[in-house]
Design an enzyme around this catalytic site. Sequence first.
Site, PDB file in Angstrom:
ATOM      1  N   VAL A  96     114.928 -51.198 102.228  1.00 16.59           N
ATOM      2  CA  VAL A  96     115.412 -51.874 101.009  1.00 16.59           C
ATOM      3  C   VAL A  96     116.890 -52.241 101.145  1.00 16.59           C
ATOM      4  O   VAL A  96     117.512 -52.675 100.195  1.00 16.59           O
ATOM      5  CB  VAL A  96     115.208 -50.950  99.773  1.00 16.59           C
ATOM      6  CG1 VAL A  96     113.736 -50.654  99.556  1.00 16.59           C
ATOM      7  CG2 VAL A  96     115.986 -49.634  99.919  1.00 16.59           C
ATOM      8  N   HIS A 123     108.965 -52.789 100.156  1.00 15.26           N
ATOM      9  CA  HIS A 123     109.440 -51.783  99.181  1.00 15.26           C
ATOM     10  C   HIS A 123     110.600 -52.288  98.333  1.00 15.26           C
ATOM     11  O   HIS A 123     111.319 -51.491  97.737  1.00 15.26           O
ATOM     12  CB  HIS A 123     109.845 -50.487  99.904  1.00 15.26           C
ATOM     13  CG  HIS A 123     108.653 -49.814 100.552  1.00 15.26           C
ATOM     14  ND1 HIS A 123     108.785 -48.801 101.462  1.00 15.26           N
ATOM     15  CD2 HIS A 123     107.328 -50.019 100.440  1.00 15.26           C
ATOM     16  CE1 HIS A 123     107.584 -48.397 101.866  1.00 15.26           C
ATOM     17  NE2 HIS A 123     106.679 -49.145 101.270  1.00 15.26           N
ATOM     18  N   CYS A 165     112.038 -57.069  80.521  1.00 13.86           N
ATOM     19  CA  CYS A 165     111.529 -58.459  80.705  1.00 13.86           C
ATOM     20  C   CYS A 165     111.249 -58.764  82.175  1.00 13.86           C
ATOM     21  O   CYS A 165     110.723 -59.825  82.496  1.00 13.86           O
ATOM     22  CB  CYS A 165     112.557 -59.453  80.146  1.00 13.86           C
ATOM     23  SG  CYS A 165     114.080 -59.515  81.122  1.00 13.86           S
ATOM     24  N   SER A 197     108.152 -43.684 110.571  1.00 15.25           N
ATOM     25  CA  SER A 197     107.376 -42.455 110.827  1.00 15.25           C
ATOM     26  C   SER A 197     105.881 -42.724 110.683  1.00 15.25           C
ATOM     27  O   SER A 197     105.052 -41.881 110.991  1.00 15.25           O
ATOM     28  CB  SER A 197     107.816 -41.372 109.845  1.00 15.25           C
ATOM     29  OG  SER A 197     107.644 -41.849 108.514  1.00 15.25           O
TER      30      SER A 197
HETATM   31  N1  APR Z   1     115.714 -46.106 116.325  1.00 11.24           N
HETATM   32  C1  APR Z   1     114.376 -46.087 116.080  1.00 11.24           C
HETATM   33  N2  APR Z   1     113.763 -45.154 115.318  1.00 11.24           N
HETATM   34  C2  APR Z   1     114.540 -44.178 114.804  1.00 11.24           C
HETATM   35  C3  APR Z   1     115.944 -44.119 115.015  1.00 11.24           C
HETATM   36  C4  APR Z   1     116.520 -45.134 115.815  1.00 11.24           C
HETATM   37  N3  APR Z   1     117.835 -45.159 116.072  1.00 11.24           N
HETATM   38  N4  APR Z   1     116.417 -43.021 114.347  1.00 11.24           N
HETATM   39  C5  APR Z   1     115.356 -42.434 113.743  1.00 11.24           C
HETATM   40  N5  APR Z   1     114.239 -43.115 114.027  1.00 11.24           N
HETATM   41  C6  APR Z   1     112.872 -42.861 113.570  1.00 11.24           C
HETATM   42  C7  APR Z   1     112.564 -41.415 113.226  1.00 11.24           C
HETATM   43  O1  APR Z   1     112.114 -40.735 114.393  1.00 11.24           O
HETATM   44  C8  APR Z   1     111.443 -41.585 112.205  1.00 11.24           C
HETATM   45  O2  APR Z   1     110.168 -41.591 112.847  1.00 11.24           O
HETATM   46  O3  APR Z   1     112.710 -43.586 112.363  1.00 11.24           O
HETATM   47  C9  APR Z   1     111.689 -42.975 111.598  1.00 11.24           C
HETATM   48  C10 APR Z   1     112.134 -42.942 110.160  1.00 11.24           C
HETATM   49  O4  APR Z   1     111.068 -42.417 109.410  1.00 11.24           O
HETATM   50  P1  APR Z   1     111.249 -42.209 107.831  1.00 11.24           P
HETATM   51  O5  APR Z   1     112.560 -41.566 107.577  1.00 11.24           O
HETATM   52  O6  APR Z   1     109.984 -41.581 107.333  1.00 11.24           O
HETATM   53  O7  APR Z   1     111.363 -43.711 107.279  1.00 11.24           O
HETATM   54  P2  APR Z   1     110.203 -44.750 107.001  1.00 11.24           P
HETATM   55  O8  APR Z   1     109.119 -44.663 108.040  1.00 11.24           O
HETATM   56  O9  APR Z   1     110.850 -46.044 106.796  1.00 11.24           O
HETATM   57  O10 APR Z   1     109.632 -44.227 105.595  1.00 11.24           O
HETATM   58  C11 APR Z   1     108.719 -45.066 104.929  1.00 11.24           C
HETATM   59  O11 APR Z   1     108.976 -43.774 102.912  1.00 11.24           O
HETATM   60  O12 APR Z   1     110.383 -42.621 101.527  1.00 11.24           O
HETATM   61  C12 APR Z   1     109.673 -43.794 101.673  1.00 11.24           C
HETATM   62  O13 APR Z   1     110.232 -45.847 100.699  1.00 11.24           O
HETATM   63  C13 APR Z   1     110.622 -44.957 101.707  1.00 11.24           C
HETATM   64  O14 APR Z   1     110.388 -47.001 102.960  1.00 11.24           O
HETATM   65  C14 APR Z   1     110.394 -45.580 103.082  1.00 11.24           C
HETATM   66  C15 APR Z   1     109.014 -45.072 103.461  1.00 11.24           C
END
Ligand code: APR
Length: 264
Positions: free
Chosen positions: A102, A118, A129, A187
């Site tokens: 976001v 998201h 509104c 993730s």
């Molecule tokens: N390059 C690539 N990947 C990375 C890096 C990096 N430099 N640093 C961390 N990561 C990986 C981590 O290993 C992890 O698997 O990015 C991933 C981040 O995972 P999350 O923190 O779960 O984020 P995300 O997958 O975007 O979560 C999805 O969950 O909380 C909600 O709305 C929120 O959009 C988010 C959604």
Amino acid sequence: MDLPEEFLSAARKARSCVVLTGAGISAESGLATFRGRDGLWRDRDPRDLATPEAFSRDPKLVWEWYQWRRQQLARSGPNPGHLAIAAMEGMFDSFLLATQNVDGLHQRAGSRRMVELHGNITRDRCTRCGKVVPEKADGGDELPKCGCGGLMRPDVVWFGEAVPAEALETAWEESGRAGIFLAVGTSGLVQPAASLPVIAKRGGAYLVEVNPEPTPLSEAADLAVRAAAGAAMPELLERIGLARGMQARAREINTKSRRCENGT
Ligand code: APR
């Protein structure tokens, strides 16, 4: 980076490419992820901050958290991973970036052919509104109000809320048609975004994961690039460009994104 011939062949042949990003793509821009070691959720329960119930219970607390995130964002900017994905758009007949983020960093890096699954923290939306406006400056103790008198909220999708139907429809359709699908910095835990790589794979896409850590997507991935996106994406961009006979373009883009990295 050693890349298998299957990847190069998929990169060469694919008419369409879909990239799904998560918080990890913005980690090298200094923005915390949600679930990693220093994740935003590490000492908070999402239900306390990112749900409609939390907002109606304590709008001030929720706004404080988003204003804090906006201040982090104001001090941040796109990294070479964002820039490489923006540049990738021009290498395929059909390209879509579906982001869970976001933070608006993909748009600031130049991405255009994209959907926000998201929402976007840099916009406010009226709870009465539905009007959407660019974020208002932090009004301190005053909660932001719409002209209609309704309370404003960040224009993001909270837990328990539906992802914008049009964005999801586009992402599902394009994923089912993708020749190559890259899941970068996610993730792979949160639906419906996490289903996109599965739909792509079922449609015959070559699935690439770019993440320093394994995830539930890793098993289905044809190629797992265990590296940070900021380093891996410019290299993948160059190799995709070479595979598609766009040497000059790929090199030119990478020089630009490396210049960005050095801040020149
Ligand atoms: N390059 C690539 N990947 C990375 C890096 C990096 N430099 N640093 C961390 N990561 C990986 C981590 O290993 C992890 O698997 O990015 C991933 C981040 O995972 P999350 O923190 O779960 O984020 P995300 O997958 O975007 O979560 C999805 O969950 O909380 C909600 O709305 C929120 O959009 C988010 C959604």
